[in-house]
Design an enzyme around this catalytic site. Structure first.
Site, short mmCIF file in Angstrom:
data_model
loop_
_atom_site.label_atom_id
_atom_site.label_comp_id
_atom_site.label_asym_id
_atom_site.label_seq_id
_atom_site.Cartn_x
_atom_site.Cartn_y
_atom_site.Cartn_z
N THR A 57 -31.96 -34.04 16.09
CA THR A 57 -30.42 -34.12 16.25
C THR A 57 -29.78 -35.29 15.57
O THR A 57 -28.64 -35.19 15.14
CB THR A 57 -30.07 -34.10 17.71
OG1 THR A 57 -30.57 -35.06 18.27
CG2 THR A 57 -30.49 -32.62 18.34
N CYS A 102 -29.80 -41.53 22.73
CA CYS A 102 -29.23 -41.40 24.13
C CYS A 102 -29.61 -42.57 25.02
O CYS A 102 -30.65 -43.48 24.85
CB CYS A 102 -29.85 -40.17 24.80
SG CYS A 102 -29.10 -38.61 24.10
N ASP A 105 -28.93 -81.19 44.85
CA ASP A 105 -27.92 -80.64 45.67
C ASP A 105 -28.37 -80.52 47.09
O ASP A 105 -29.34 -79.98 47.31
CB ASP A 105 -27.42 -79.25 44.98
CG ASP A 105 -26.14 -78.54 45.75
OD1 ASP A 105 -25.28 -78.85 45.16
OD2 ASP A 105 -26.35 -78.04 46.99
ZN ZN Z 1 -27.23 -38.48 25.34
#
Ligand code: ZN
Length: 508
Positions: A31, A35, A449
């Site tokens: 695609t 993601c 400290d």
């Molecule tokens: Zn996605």
């Protein structure tokens, strides 16, 4: 780049494992989209997946961000990458816009980090799989995409806010990446949001963190130190005034635990300042920390294991501004946190800049914290503190005027501390404290400290000497600042009087 085991990555993807969110991105070759591992879309076939350690690497490889899982909303974990300090610091400077201007370049950035340009490119490639330029470009695109999605800012303001030199370049970049103009990405669902500029209506951005997040601890830290006129805690909401490049505005920050996010509402007259302001918010609230990884490392020491188990979401609060934090550190020397807070309030009343009435987002937010030149010019006699402290404040202001990069992370922690110690009145404790809070050094550690020494002793045990604590802390690197946070919290919890008092009292 850092080795990613594709089969382990794929399992993370199949189970939508949130622990990998922000440190793993998957590009889908069928695609052309990349993601987050938590994407709700159907899991792609293994042979179509390519795995990346950063959004920039995925984008650099030609993938475009998914419109469903929105990689721009992944937790921004850049700054936790303790594996390469140079990369962490480089990412912090890029987030502040180091590569955005016309004159800014990778070589200048490398010089600030004390390495060569070629070495910086190599380190970025190794740890992030992308060049510094690609990282900066991806940041701009993703920030623009977030503003397009979540606000009704005019597109011209989005382009400027995201650091694009021109609207034309902004449009071109989006057409190339998404095959459509920026406006086509805007959702209809935002129609209910206020329309208009950042200056007029403010803009709300969501900033995700990786859970857990100890929000009550963060609020309590901020509440104990809130400077009158500058900061305001109203229930669960933190507000403060902002001065940036000579202009004033306000920010308002709330917690959205169910979304693992903070929501920041920013009102500011110049939209270009947006990324710098967001970067400051991330730093104050320590949103980039991967506390699970840090906690696992610290818990190897039996002294820290129960503390980490008790407060797994504890963060190391940062300073809003380097100079402001350093001033607070000096004012806090040898006095309680509350006394330091009141002194800071008097200093602000003396030489802070009043907001205009139309800029005051809430009653009580009336002044901005003074800058170095205001402090240098002020007559500090009325503050009511020892002469040495006044001289230290003056020296600090002069040093900050002489070196505008004084509070930037340059070189190693030791170099940062040495640079700060060169200022009159700044000793080891103050320098380490400034490095921890203002510079965001994850490895700073003020070993002298008193609160840390008490915290390390536990309720009954003998208190270690500073050199003993310093020695033990070697194994906590590179996250000694988080160990310090846990020890302070343990000390605070073990004492019955109001906790904040004296825990950061100086022992220089
Ligand atoms: Zn996605």
């Amino acid at each position: 780049m850092e080795r990613l085991d594709p089969h382990a990555c794929y399992r993370a993807l199949q189970t939508r494992d949130p622990r990998f969110d922000g440190r793993l991105f998957v590009g889908v070759t069928s695609t052309g989209i990349y993601c987050r591992p938590v994407c709700p879309a159907r899991t792609p076939k293994f042979e179509n997946c390519r795995f990346f350690a950063s959004a920039a690497a995925a984008q650099d490889a030609g993938f475009r961000p998914c419109l469903r899982c929105r990689p721009e909303t992944a937790p921004d974990l850049g700054s936790w990458r303790g594996t390469s300090n140079t990369v962490s610091r480089g990412l912090a400077l890029i987030a502040e816009g180091a590569l955005d201007g016309d004159t800014a370049g990778v070589d200048a950035l490398a010089e600030r980090l004390g390495v060569g340009g070629r070495q910086l490119r190599r380190l970025f490639k190794q740890h992030l799989g992308a060049s510094p330029i690609a990282v900066a470009q991806t940041r701009r695109v993703l920030f623009a995409k977030q503003l397009i999605h979540d606000t009704r800012l005019p597109m011209a303001e989005v382009a400027l806010a995201a650091g694009f030199g021109s609207i034309r370049r902004f449009n071109e970049t989006f057409r190339r990446l998404f095959g459509r103009p920026p406006g086509a990405i805007r959702r209809k669902a935002i129609a209910s949001l206020p329309e208009g500029s950042v200056a007029a209506t403010g803009v709300a951005v969501r900033l995700r963190y990786r859970p857990p997040y100890d929000w009550p601890a963060m609020l309590s830290y901020l509440r104990g130190r809130a400077i009158d006129g500058v900061e305001l805690l109203d229930g669960d909401v933190y507000r403060r005034t902002v001065m940036h490049d000579g202009r004033a505005g306000t920010v308002e920050i709330g917690h959205l635990p169910e979304r693992a996010s903070l929501e920041a509402t920013i009102r500011f007259p110049c939209v270009r300042a947006l990324p710098a302001i967001v970067t400051r918010i991330r730093r104050v609230f320590d949103l980039g920390a991967d506390v699970a990884t840090i906690g696992a490392h610290l818990a190897q020491d039996p002294l820290l294991a129960p503390l980490v188990a008790e407060r797994p979401g504890l963060r190391a609060p940062g300073g809003w501004d380097g100079f402001e934090l350093a001033v607070r550190a000096v004012l806090g020397q040898q006095v309680t946190v509350e006394a330091g807070r009141r002194l800071a309030g008097r200093l602000v009343a003396l030489c802070g800049t009043p907001l205009r009435a139309d800029q005051q987002a809430a009653p009580g937010l009336a002044l901005t914290f003074p800058g170095p030149s205001q402090v240098a010019a002020a007559d500090l006699a009325s503050l009511g503190m020892p002469g040495a402290r006044k001289l230290a404040l003056q020296a600090l202001a002069e040093a900050a005027i002489a070196d505008p990069l004084l509070f930037q992370p340059l070189g190693t922690v030791e170099e940062t501390v040495a640079r700060l110690r060169a200022i009159r009145g700044v000793g080891e404790w103050t320098a380490q404290y400034i490095a921890l809070r203002a510079v965001g050094e994850t490895d700073a550690f003020p070993a002298t400290d008193i609160g840390l020494l008490r915290g390390a002793a536990g309720p009954a045990g003998p208190r270690p000497r500073p050199d003993e604590l310093h020695g033990r802390a070697e194994q906590w690197r590179p996250w000694r600042a988080y160990a310090a946070q846990h020890l302070w919290a343990a000390d605070a919890a073990s004492r019955s009087t109001p906790r904040e008092a004296s825990r950061e009292a100086s022992h220089d």
